[in-house]
Design an enzyme around this catalytic site. Structure first.
Site, PDB file in Angstrom:
ATOM      1  N   ASP A 170      32.092  41.511  43.214  1.00 19.31           N
ATOM      2  CA  ASP A 170      33.543  41.718  43.312  1.00 19.31           C
ATOM      3  C   ASP A 170      34.146  41.005  44.511  1.00 19.31           C
ATOM      4  OD1 ASP A 170      33.841  43.223  41.068  1.00 19.31           O
ATOM      5  OD2 ASP A 170      34.518  45.052  42.077  1.00 19.31           O
ATOM      6  N   HIS A 172      42.896  47.446  48.003  1.00 25.51           N
ATOM      7  CA  HIS A 172      41.606  48.159  47.971  1.00 25.51           C
ATOM      8  C   HIS A 172      40.808  48.021  49.266  1.00 25.51           C
ATOM      9  CE1 HIS A 172      42.072  49.100  43.784  1.00 25.51           C
ATOM     10  NE2 HIS A 172      42.012  47.851  43.396  1.00 25.51           N
ATOM     11  N   GLY A 227      36.937  45.668  45.559  1.00 25.62           N
ATOM     12  CA  GLY A 227      37.861  45.307  44.480  1.00 25.62           C
ATOM     13  C   GLY A 227      38.635  44.019  44.717  1.00 25.62           C
ATOM     14  N   ASP A 253      50.308  48.476  40.695  1.00 33.25           N
ATOM     15  CA  ASP A 253      49.085  47.839  40.201  1.00 33.25           C
ATOM     16  C   ASP A 253      48.366  48.844  39.276  1.00 33.25           C
ATOM     17  OD1 ASP A 253      47.031  45.435  41.423  1.00 33.25           O
ATOM     18  OD2 ASP A 253      46.028  47.138  40.472  1.00 33.25           O
ATOM     19  N   HIS A 273      45.379  49.569  39.100  1.00 32.58           N
ATOM     20  CA  HIS A 273      44.315  50.275  39.816  1.00 32.58           C
ATOM     21  C   HIS A 273      44.907  51.127  40.949  1.00 32.58           C
ATOM     22  CE1 HIS A 273      42.442  46.552  38.161  1.00 32.58           C
ATOM     23  NE2 HIS A 273      41.498  47.405  37.794  1.00 32.58           N
ATOM     24  N   ASP A 291      48.570  43.796  36.606  1.00 32.03           N
ATOM     25  CA  ASP A 291      47.476  44.072  35.670  1.00 32.03           C
ATOM     26  C   ASP A 291      47.737  45.295  34.791  1.00 32.03           C
ATOM     27  OD1 ASP A 291      47.283  45.531  38.001  1.00 32.03           O
ATOM     28  OD2 ASP A 291      45.259  44.874  38.512  1.00 32.03           O
TER      29      ASP A 291
HETATM   30 ZN    ZN Z   1      44.612  45.933  40.089  1.00 33.40          ZN
END
Ligand code: ZN
Length: 377
Positions: free
Chosen positions: A94, A136, A144, A171, A173, A260
């Site tokens: 990642d 992140h 991430g 986002d 996430h 995303d």
């Molecule tokens: Zn994301």
């Protein structure tokens, strides 16, 4: 408020530090957004201009990251990579090590921090750094696709100057790095809307994570079921986020605009169109406070680029000027799409509606019961 000053942050220098070609994080997005908004004439003229990222000193990065981590990141970036770095998440699939990694991450951070500086100086009302949004990254851990947490640093710098900061993260996430940085504080409220962590990285951001001690009620997590569509998303936003902003009364917004959550993203499972991004920004603008926006995720490159170009056009006031010409998202008689940067509306199946709406209504109910009373709502 007079003329709004909107600043788009970019520099060719950012193009020197791409992630490895097989990695999903593609820095070409910012370059392409700039090309589109430039071709539309949205980078100059009254109230619109460009700025380049500023240099960021190590001492500033140390407001959030540990010296040990920054040292390891720089060393790895220069080819001196070891097990200690790996233990801090540097050099994983990642968060790979690549040439110029450190300088690229610091430069991207400088794009967000120049925005904070312009806002503090009263020289900008809206800033967009599409090369930022690394929510992140942790004080001592790369995570991430993120190495240096530009948005957490921006919140810190604004809060240090006495500003009440509302961090909003759209986002797909959970914005974990920022949420946990301010988990025990009430001068920075963090609100993250994201795909249910049971089904997506990083596996945190449940609705019962509401902050602790002084910060209780100042961290808000709004998990969204797979298949969440525009209308359901906006219901959650309008029922929860708008009243919380009204109660918190921020002096400034920091917005992580990961794209995303759009339908068709290869790494996630929500079904939004970019009209949600335009609506969210429109709502924030109605509070008439400065907005510092950064990019973030977004792995369908074309969709992300169009969403961010649209975001800029809303932030700089061009989208509302164009509405009467573009009819924002309406199909005209011809077969040509006349919505400009706006996505077409996506059809929602009954099955999708039945799978999504009850879960969202439940989340709204829970947060209204746990967080709202803390704010007198
Ligand atoms: Zn994301």
């Amino acid at each position: 408020m007079g003329t709004r000053e909107a600043v788009f942050v970019y520099s060719r220098e950012l193009e020197k530090y791409p992630y490895p070609p097989e990695h999903p994080f593609n820095t070409i997005r910012a370059k392409r957004v700039r090309e589109i908004v430039s071709s539309m004439g949205l980078l100059s003229g009254a109230g619109r201009r460009e700025a380049a990222p500023e240099l960021v000193e190590r001492v500033v990065l140390k407001k959030f990251h540990s010296a040990r981590y920054l040292h390891a990141l720089k060393e790895a970036s220069e080819g001196k990579f070891n097990a200690e770095a790996l233990g801090m998440g540097i050099g994983t699939p990642d968060c790979p090590v690549f040439d110029g990694l450190y300088d690229g991450a610091v430069l991207a951070t400088g794009g967000t921090l120049v925005g904070a500086k312009l806002i503090l100086a009263g020289e900008a009302d809206a800033v967009f750094n599409p090369s930022g949004g690394f929510h992140h990254a942790r004080p001592e851990r790369a995570s991430g696709f993120c190495y240096i947490n530009d948005v957490a640093l921006a919140c810190m710098i604004l809060a240090e100057e006495g500003k009440r900061v509302l961090y909003l993260d759209v986002d797909v996430h959970h914005g974990d790095g920022v949420a946990y940085a301010f988990y025990g504080r009430r001068d920075v409220m963090t609100i993250s809307l994201h795909q249910n962590p049971r089904t997506l990285f990083p596996g945190t951001g449940f609705e019962d994570e509401i902050g602790s001690w002084e910060g209780e009620g100042y961290c808000v997590n709004i998990p969204l079921p797979i298949g969440t569509y525009d209308e359901a998303y906006m219901k959650a936003f309008e029922s929860l986020v708008l009243p919380l902003i009204g109660a918190f009364k921020p002096d400034v917004f920091v917005l992580e605009l990961g794209a995303d959550a759009l339908a068709g993203d290869p790494l996630a499972n929500l079904c939004l169109t970019n009209n949600v991004y335009a609506e969210v920004i429109g709502h924030l603008l109605s509070f008439e406070k400065p907005i510092l926006a950064a990019g973030g995720g977004g792995y369908n490159i074309d969709n992300t680029v169009r969403a961010w170009a649209l975001a800029w056009s809303v932030l700089c006031g061009a989208d509302s000027e164009n509405q009467e010409h573009a009819l924002g998202g309406v199909m005209l008689g011809s077969t040509d799409w006349q919505g400009g940067l706006h996505d077409r509306t996506l059809a929602v199946s009954n099955h999708q509606r039945e799978a999504v709406m009850p879960a969202i209504e439940n989340t709204i109910k829970t947060i209204k019961a746990t967080v709202f009373p803390i704010h007198g709502l």
